[in-house]
Design a protein around this motif. Structure first.
Motif: not given
Length: 94
Positions: A37, A42, A45
């Motif tokens: 990541c 991200e 979310r």
């Protein structure tokens, strides 16, 4: 005698000689770890999606050191009955 019971809708407690040892140690994973990541968006979310899917549960975020392979931080990001406590870019209140 070892046994467990539900303390409230989001907490399971253990009773017996190992009660304090097991409390808060085991959490169900939302998805597989997010290896590779690169963006905090991200992560946010996924936190938002998990919180929306399980509004009556606690959601904890755990982060690991990729070199040492150990957990470096862990904290609660959602509590039952609460809305999101963070603001994404462009949604900050002044």
């Amino acid at each position: 005698e070892e046994c467990s019971f539900v303390d409230d809708v989001a907490t399971v407690r253990f009773q017996g000689s190992t009660a304090g040892y097991y409390d808060n140690r085991y959490w169900t994973m939302w998805k597989l770890p997010m290896f590779g990541c690169r963006s905090s968006q991200e992560v946010l979310r996924e936190v938002k999606e998990c919180s929306a899917s399980y509004p009556g549960c606690y959601v904890r975020l755990a982060a690991f050191d990729s070199v040492k392979q150990v957990q470096v931080v862990s904290f609660i990001v959602h509590q039952p009955g609460q809305t999101a406590a963070w603001a994404t870019t462009g949604e900050k209140d002044m």
